[in-house]
Motif scaffolding. Structure first.
Motif, PDB file in Angstrom:
ATOM      1  N   GLN A   7      -0.211  -7.819   1.091  1.00 40.23           N
ATOM      2  CA  GLN A   7       1.246  -8.002   1.124  1.00 40.23           C
ATOM      3  C   GLN A   7       1.783  -8.546  -0.196  1.00 40.23           C
ATOM      4  OE1 GLN A   7       1.608  -6.104   4.068  1.00 40.23           O
ATOM      5  NE2 GLN A   7       3.363  -7.439   4.370  1.00 40.23           N
ATOM      6  N   VAL A   8       1.292  -7.983  -1.289  1.00 37.30           N
ATOM      7  CA  VAL A   8       1.660  -8.485  -2.613  1.00 37.30           C
ATOM      8  C   VAL A   8       3.034  -7.963  -3.033  1.00 37.30           C
ATOM      9  CG1 VAL A   8       1.093  -8.418  -5.081  1.00 37.30           C
ATOM     10  CG2 VAL A   8      -0.713  -8.818  -3.385  1.00 37.30           C
ATOM     11  N   GLY A   9       3.911  -8.886  -3.356  1.00 42.72           N
ATOM     12  CA  GLY A   9       5.221  -8.551  -3.900  1.00 42.72           C
ATOM     13  C   GLY A   9       5.421  -9.265  -5.222  1.00 42.72           C
ATOM     14  N   TYR A  10       6.239  -8.683  -6.095  1.00 38.18           N
ATOM     15  CA  TYR A  10       6.505  -9.338  -7.371  1.00 38.18           C
ATOM     16  C   TYR A  10       7.905  -9.010  -7.857  1.00 38.18           C
ATOM     17  CZ  TYR A  10       6.162 -11.091 -12.095  1.00 38.18           C
ATOM     18  OH  TYR A  10       6.399 -11.809 -13.237  1.00 38.18           O
ATOM     19  N   SER A  11       8.585 -10.043  -8.361  1.00 36.18           N
ATOM     20  CA  SER A  11       9.902  -9.884  -8.971  1.00 36.18           C
ATOM     21  C   SER A  11       9.886 -10.476 -10.369  1.00 36.18           C
ATOM     22  CB  SER A  11      10.980 -10.592  -8.146  1.00 36.18           C
ATOM     23  OG  SER A  11      11.124 -10.012  -6.875  1.00 36.18           O
TER      24      SER A  11
END
Length: 289
Positions: A7-11
């Motif tokens: 569930q990797v997210g990046y901003s």
């Protein structure tokens, strides 16, 4: 070292007016010793993803696990040193990272930075010069006096010098002619097999993904949308087309040939050699009817 993304997210620039979301709930598993190709159109999140694999970026959400180390948004920089020692990244145009006055010193820099004694680092440098097919006398030359192809090999040697167990390749053949591309890709494949590396190739080349990888991860608009073997991924042309991706040339030719003869050839031809064998067998069968 096994790798998993959960569930990797990046901003980028999170919490500012310039915030830009780059990854959304990416899930993937990469087994130790495997060869994974990451493909996707420009802007799909491939390069952002790979920067998470040695802690150059930390996920905004989710967890990146490399071996026994978990990387989250709260992971401290000092906790990433062991990861960076085990993960080597060959960026696009790696020769732009050369900076020392001699080839020998440039290759020695990485291992010495991780505490390897100078003499051992020097020995590694000379072993790699030979392994990468460079003349022994380049060791005392300036890397900037070498040809473009030789400079790239020196830069690759600098990554290999600290003996990473995971090797990440970000479009490593960018700017090379066809012969140079083939030589570099065959070199990485040899290293992958002989050194037992976990290799991750980020590429726009469907041919390289089909020829070398055990697993293909397709990225689209920041999401992991397909994970499978090359046979599984390249069997579905329409689905790939929906993600703005094409087929390897051998597979595209196979599909056209199958339409011509009105029946499937059977096994998906991921290389030109496989395609030639399949067509030869089909033509022989047609001649015997």
């Amino acid at each position: 070292m096994d790798i998993s993304l959960q569930q990797v997210g990046y901003s980028y620039a999170k919490g500012t007016p310039f915030e830009k979301r780059a990854l959304f709930e990416v899930n993937a598993s990469i087994e130790s010793g495997s060869y994974t190709a990451v493909i996707g159109h420009t802007g799909s999140g491939k390069s952002t993803l790979l920067l998470h694999l040695n802690g150059l970026l930390k996920p905004t959400e989710g967890v990146v696990r490399i071996g026994n180390v978990s990387i989250t948004a709260d992971t401290k920089a000092k906790e990433l040193k062991e990861i960076r020692r085990n993960v080597g990244i060959v960026f696009q145009f790696p020769e732009h990272q050369l900076f020392e006055e001699t080839v020998e010193k440039d290759i020695m820099f990485g291992p010495m930075n991780f505490g390897v004694p100078a003499e051992e680092a020097r020995q590694r440098a000379h072993e790699l010069i030979k392994l990468l097919g460079l003349p022994e006398d380049v060791a005392q030359k300036s890397p900037f006096d070498l040809s473009g192809g030789q400079m790239r090999r020196v830069a690759i040697a600098g990554v290999l010098a600290f003996k990473p167990s995971i090797l990440i390749l970000d479009e490593p053949t960018a700017g090379l002619d066809p012969r140079g591309r083939k030589e570099i890709m065959e070199l990485f494949n040899k290293l992958h097999k002989e050194e037992g590396l976990t290799t991750i190739l980020v590429t726009h080349s469907m041919e390289d993904a089909a020829m070398y990888a055990d697993q293909v991860l397709v990225m689209h608009e920041g999401r992991s949308v397909i994970v499978g073997t090359p046979e599984e991924v390249f069997a579905d042309a329409e689905r790939l087309k929906s993600f703005r991706l094409g087929l390897p040339r051998s597979v595209a030719f196979q599909r056209d040939f199958e339409k011509l003869i009105g029946r499937p050839l059977g096994r998906l031809a991921l290389t030109e050699g496989q395609l030639a064998s399949s067509i030869a067998a089909a033509l022989k069968e047609e001649g015997e009817r």
